[in-house]
Design an enzyme around this catalytic site. Structure first.
Site, PDB file in Angstrom:
ATOM      1  N   ALA A  86       1.098  -1.103  -0.126  1.00 54.07           N
ATOM      2  CA  ALA A  86       0.018   0.125   0.062  1.00 54.07           C
ATOM      3  C   ALA A  86       0.758   1.413  -0.040  1.00 54.07           C
ATOM      4  O   ALA A  86       2.022   1.489   0.322  1.00 54.07           O
ATOM      5  CB  ALA A  86      -1.048  -0.240   1.042  1.00 54.07           C
TER       6      ALA A  86
ATOM      7  N   ASP B  94      -0.838   2.800  -4.495  1.00 54.03           N
ATOM      8  CA  ASP B  94      -1.842   3.135  -4.893  1.00 54.03           C
ATOM      9  C   ASP B  94      -2.916   3.677  -4.176  1.00 54.03           C
ATOM     10  O   ASP B  94      -3.838   2.929  -3.790  1.00 54.03           O
ATOM     11  CB  ASP B  94      -2.378   2.272  -6.435  1.00 54.03           C
ATOM     12  CG  ASP B  94      -3.302   2.007  -6.991  1.00 54.03           C
ATOM     13  OD1 ASP B  94      -3.790   3.682  -6.857  1.00 54.03           O
ATOM     14  OD2 ASP B  94      -4.356   1.948  -7.248  1.00 54.03           O
TER      15      ASP B  94
ATOM     16  N   ASN C 103       9.365   9.172   4.289  1.00 54.92           N
ATOM     17  CA  ASN C 103       8.203   9.491   4.530  1.00 54.92           C
ATOM     18  C   ASN C 103       7.534  10.191   5.487  1.00 54.92           C
ATOM     19  O   ASN C 103       7.153   9.619   6.443  1.00 54.92           O
ATOM     20  CB  ASN C 103       7.079   9.065   3.139  1.00 54.92           C
ATOM     21  CG  ASN C 103       5.999   7.939   3.815  1.00 54.92           C
ATOM     22  OD1 ASN C 103       5.234   8.216   4.444  1.00 54.92           O
ATOM     23  ND2 ASN C 103       7.003   6.720   3.901  1.00 54.92           N
TER      24      ASN C 103
ATOM     25  N   TYR D 194       3.554  10.635   5.111  1.00 57.43           N
ATOM     26  CA  TYR D 194       1.726  11.047   4.735  1.00 57.43           C
ATOM     27  C   TYR D 194       1.296  11.365   5.625  1.00 57.43           C
ATOM     28  O   TYR D 194       0.462  12.329   5.611  1.00 57.43           O
ATOM     29  CB  TYR D 194       1.543  10.437   3.301  1.00 57.43           C
ATOM     30  CG  TYR D 194       2.117  10.049   2.424  1.00 57.43           C
ATOM     31  CD1 TYR D 194       2.431  10.892   1.447  1.00 57.43           C
ATOM     32  CD2 TYR D 194       3.482   8.996   1.991  1.00 57.43           C
ATOM     33  CE1 TYR D 194       2.579  11.086   0.125  1.00 57.43           C
ATOM     34  CE2 TYR D 194       3.615   9.248   0.782  1.00 57.43           C
ATOM     35  CZ  TYR D 194       3.369   9.948  -0.532  1.00 57.43           C
ATOM     36  OH  TYR D 194       3.557   9.960  -1.593  1.00 57.43           O
ATOM     37  N   GLY D 195       0.873  10.361   6.273  1.00 53.50           N
ATOM     38  CA  GLY D 195      -0.507  11.002   7.147  1.00 53.50           C
ATOM     39  C   GLY D 195      -1.445   9.714   7.231  1.00 53.50           C
ATOM     40  O   GLY D 195      -1.678  10.893   7.333  1.00 53.50           O
ATOM     41  N   PHE D 196      -0.953   8.812   5.866  1.00 52.23           N
ATOM     42  CA  PHE D 196      -2.904   9.005   5.471  1.00 52.23           C
ATOM     43  C   PHE D 196      -3.393  10.137   4.505  1.00 52.23           C
ATOM     44  O   PHE D 196      -4.081  10.608   5.198  1.00 52.23           O
ATOM     45  CB  PHE D 196      -3.613   8.074   6.788  1.00 52.23           C
ATOM     46  CG  PHE D 196      -3.351   7.184   7.359  1.00 52.23           C
ATOM     47  CD1 PHE D 196      -2.123   5.537   6.656  1.00 52.23           C
ATOM     48  CD2 PHE D 196      -3.422   6.791   8.785  1.00 52.23           C
ATOM     49  CE1 PHE D 196      -2.022   4.938   7.605  1.00 52.23           C
ATOM     50  CE2 PHE D 196      -2.767   5.458   9.525  1.00 52.23           C
ATOM     51  CZ  PHE D 196      -2.057   4.498   8.657  1.00 52.23           C
TER      52      PHE D 196
ATOM     53  N   SER E 117       1.629   2.320  11.400  1.00 50.52           N
ATOM     54  CA  SER E 117       2.717   3.685  10.579  1.00 50.52           C
ATOM     55  C   SER E 117       2.676   4.426  12.126  1.00 50.52           C
ATOM     56  O   SER E 117       2.022   5.089  12.674  1.00 50.52           O
ATOM     57  CB  SER E 117       1.791   4.473  10.001  1.00 50.52           C
ATOM     58  OG  SER E 117       2.127   5.845   9.365  1.00 50.52           O
TER      59      SER E 117
ATOM     60  N   ASN F  47       3.490   7.490  11.445  1.00 51.69           N
ATOM     61  CA  ASN F  47       3.286   8.751  10.792  1.00 51.69           C
ATOM     62  C   ASN F  47       1.869   9.552  11.299  1.00 51.69           C
ATOM     63  O   ASN F  47       1.348  10.702  10.978  1.00 51.69           O
ATOM     64  CB  ASN F  47       3.472   9.127   9.226  1.00 51.69           C
ATOM     65  CG  ASN F  47       4.511   8.705   8.433  1.00 51.69           C
ATOM     66  OD1 ASN F  47       5.467   9.380   9.447  1.00 51.69           O
ATOM     67  ND2 ASN F  47       5.306   8.028   7.638  1.00 51.69           N
ATOM     68  N   THR F  48       1.119   8.347  11.989  1.00 48.76           N
ATOM     69  CA  THR F  48       0.163   9.058  12.633  1.00 48.76           C
ATOM     70  C   THR F  48      -0.340   9.412  14.188  1.00 48.76           C
ATOM     71  O   THR F  48       0.079   8.275  14.385  1.00 48.76           O
ATOM     72  CB  THR F  48      -1.189   8.483  12.022  1.00 48.76           C
ATOM     73  OG1 THR F  48      -1.285   8.581  10.601  1.00 48.76           O
ATOM     74  CG2 THR F  48      -2.691   8.684  12.910  1.00 48.76           C
TER      75      THR F  48
ATOM     76  N   LYS G 237      -1.713  -5.725  10.063  1.00 48.99           N
ATOM     77  CA  LYS G 237      -0.305  -5.026   9.339  1.00 48.99           C
ATOM     78  C   LYS G 237       0.440  -4.256  10.762  1.00 48.99           C
ATOM     79  O   LYS G 237       0.239  -2.945  11.569  1.00 48.99           O
ATOM     80  CB  LYS G 237      -0.586  -3.629   8.411  1.00 48.99           C
ATOM     81  CG  LYS G 237       0.940  -3.422   7.552  1.00 48.99           C
ATOM     82  CD  LYS G 237       0.978  -2.736   6.337  1.00 48.99           C
ATOM     83  CE  LYS G 237       2.077  -2.395   5.737  1.00 48.99           C
ATOM     84  NZ  LYS G 237       2.047  -1.352   4.561  1.00 48.99           N
TER      85      LYS G 237
ATOM     86  N   ASN H 105       6.850  -2.470   7.938  1.00 49.25           N
ATOM     87  CA  ASN H 105       6.029  -1.036   7.411  1.00 49.25           C
ATOM     88  C   ASN H 105       6.976  -0.441   6.779  1.00 49.25           C
ATOM     89  O   ASN H 105       8.420  -1.115   7.900  1.00 49.25           O
ATOM     90  CB  ASN H 105       5.194  -0.526   8.518  1.00 49.25           C
ATOM     91  CG  ASN H 105       3.984   0.298   7.652  1.00 49.25           C
ATOM     92  OD1 ASN H 105       4.493   0.945   7.042  1.00 49.25           O
ATOM     93  ND2 ASN H 105       2.682   0.406   8.604  1.00 49.25           N
TER      94      ASN H 105
ATOM     95  N   GLY I  18      13.962   1.395   2.909  1.00 58.57           N
ATOM     96  CA  GLY I  18      14.749   0.620   1.460  1.00 58.57           C
ATOM     97  C   GLY I  18      15.567  -0.592   1.831  1.00 58.57           C
ATOM     98  O   GLY I  18      15.052  -1.359   2.978  1.00 58.57           O
TER      99      GLY I  18
END
Length: 564
Positions: free
Chosen positions: A140, A143, A189, A191-193, A288, A290-291, A328, A358, A389
């Protein structure tokens, strides 16, 4: 007399032919030669045009076949560098690539895997009762809005994961939020969803199903959609491609506090209600970095409650076959207690499997060993966010082995353990503990052995992260300290506590997918041999282009041939 006169009248007179003028005009010999030369030139011109036209047609046909073949080196060595130069920002390049692939697909010009290399069945795997033609999938993030699911399948993937999708649309974290480290083929990254919301993505997936129904002659109405989803078209209801599966990843909105477990459950079940009908697999993302506060949901109690609600919602999906449910998990929660707690929640809730890996808050050492990063990339290591990476591979491999063993051992009842003052209970973490900055790592003057001794003396044996003395409670405000880069030390070898075994419940073997650092066929094979069913890639595609999946599969086949 009269008779003689009549006889003379009847005498046949000799016919004198009339001279008629010729119908053909007189042509001067010189002009006739000129006309012949013109005709010859005309024939030569027509021949030349035919040759040129044929050559152009062949060139265009060959160019079309070459450019749209995933095996073409142009994708890795021209397209990828060109996008990087045109779009300095990684997110802009990503969006441009997605739009280009979507536009090309609408004209039938998108890259695809030529032939049918998976037909031999040498890479086939069994997953949730389906036979996947190959075990390579996409993660994920590539896309997020399910815009290019069909073109990605055509790149040769056995599994495509779209998302993450949140119940309501949200922007995610402020830009810039994607940073490239080209020397390492890595990304950071945060992004934070960022998501268009479950309703929009569901409409897109529904349109995809109805288009498929129309093309196979079932119609384009709701009844045609029902037939496809119930399997009457002979394809999985999510992927719509035999031998391949579509996973949809779901997550909570950032404004939903992780401390309100009922609100969290409502977010995830709302996504299930909207999206599960069009998915073969639903992936619950609780990992994640990032949240803020999200990783706190990996604690045993909230995770069990959350997964129970998702499983129950999936069982109510209006479809003959229900989607599988996977969770996940983070690569940073890797202690024996944390892994055991997560696996216990998986068993208790009836979830079908785990996606191991992740992005990580940690900053691994550069490769090859001893390589010094360019100053610009060294500065990027200070950016908050999740790292992905090639350096992630060894950690992913180790975690797959750990989860495979723990899941295969079956459900266990963890014995109670008295927690030390100031430490979270075993199998629990706040998910947002602030950790020492990478700056400390870069500026520290102590030797590695001294640092390791210091870490080992301050941390509980199962922990490998440097925690600050105070850990604020989880929060849903825009605080990205959870994704700040942290210093890590090699884990200290300590005897693992053996949980008291409980009777093993009957049921199918839990499935493991793996993602993180997989870049070639040898690594994919190692991941599968360690107990995973699918190896997922994302960052490798960002740097290797659309031919990455085909290359990995070919490398797997080549390695298998060499072992014979």
């Amino acid at each position: 007399m009269n008779s003689a006169a009549q006889m003379r009248a009847l005498r046949i007179r000799p016919s004198v032919p009339r001279l008629r003028p010729s119908q053909r005009p007189f042509v001067h010999p010189t002009r006739q030669a000129s006309t012949a030369a013109t005709d010859a030139r005309s024939v030569a011109t027509r021949t030349k045009n035919f040759v040129y036209g044929t050559a152009l047609t062949l060139a265009l046909s060959f160019g079309y076949l070459y450019v749209t073949d995933t095996r073409s080196s142009i994708h890795e060595w021209l397209i990828v560098p060109a996008l990087r130069q045109i779009y300095p920002d990684g997110e802009d390049a990503h969006h441009a690539g997605t739009k280009i692939v979507k536009a090309l697909h609408s004209f039938g010009l998108n890259p695809r895997e030529r032939g049918d290399p998976d037909a031999a069945g040498d890479l086939a795997v069994e997953v949730f009762g389906h036979t996947l033609v190959n075990p390579i999938g996409t993660s994920a993030g590539m896309d997020k809005g399910a815009d290019i699911a069909t073109p990605v399948f055509e790149l040769g993937a056995g599994l495509v994961e779209v998302g993450a999708v949140t119940p309501l649309a949200q922007e995610g974290n402020p830009k810039p939020r994607v940073f490239r480290l080209p020397s390492q083929n890595a990304l950071i990254n945060r992004y934070g969803f960022n998501s268009e919301g479950a309703e929009t993505v569901a409409m897109r997936l529904r349109h995809r199903v109805r288009q498929f129904a129309y093309h196979v002659g079932l119609g384009i109405d709701e009844e045609a959609e029902r037939k496809v989803l119930d399997g009457e078209a002979g394809v999985p209801p999510g992927s719509l491609v035999p031998g391949r599966l579509l996973a949809v990843q779901i997550a909570k909105n950032k404004t939903t506090s992780e401390q309100d477990i009922e609100a969290v459950k409502r977010d995830y079940t709302a996504c299930v209600n909207q999206l599960a009908k069009y998915a073969d697999i639903i992936v619950v993302n609780v990992s994640s970095p990032n949240t803020p506060g999200l990783r706190a949901l990996q604690n045993v109690e909230p995770l069990t409650q959350l997964l129970n609600s998702v499983v129950q919602a999936a069982q109510k999906v209006d479809r003959k076959t229900k989607p599988a449910i996977m969770v996940k998990v983070s690569p940073d929660e890797d202690s024996e207690e944390q892994v055991s707690g997560i696996c216990e929640a998986v068993w208790d809730s009836g979830v079908d499997g785990v996606i191991v890996g992740n992005t990580t808050k940690k900053r691994p050492d550069p490769i090859p060993k001893g390589y010094f990063l360019p100053q610009e990339e060294a500065n990027l290591l200070l950016e908050q966010g999740g790292y992905s990476g090639p350096q992630m591979f060894e950690r992913t491999l180790s975690l797959v082995k750990k989860y495979r063993k723990t899941l295969d051992d079956g459900p266990k009842q963890l014995p109670p353990l008295s927690s030390k003052p100031g430490l979270p209970p075993v199998g629990h973490s706040t998910g947002d503990e602030p950790d020492s900055s990478i700056v400390a790592k870069l500026q520290s003057s102590i030797s590695p052995s001294e640092a390791l001794d210091s870490v080992a003396s301050k941390l509980p044996p199962a922990s490998v992260e440097l925690h600050s003395e105070a850990s604020p409670p989880p929060t849903n405000i825009d605080d990205l300290s959870a994704s700040a880069p942290i210093v890590t030390a090699k884990p200290v070898s300590v005897p693992a506590r053996n949980p008291a075994p409980a009777p093993v419940t009957a049921g199918p073997r839990k499935v493991i997918f793996a993602t993180g650092g997989i870049t070639n066929g040898r690594q994919a094979r190692e991941i599968l041999d360690a107990g995973a069913s699918v190896a997922q890639v994302y960052t490798a595609i960002i740097y290797g282009g659309v031919g990455t999946i085909s290359r990995i599969k070919e490398e797997m086949r080549e390695e298998a041939r060499n072992k014979k």
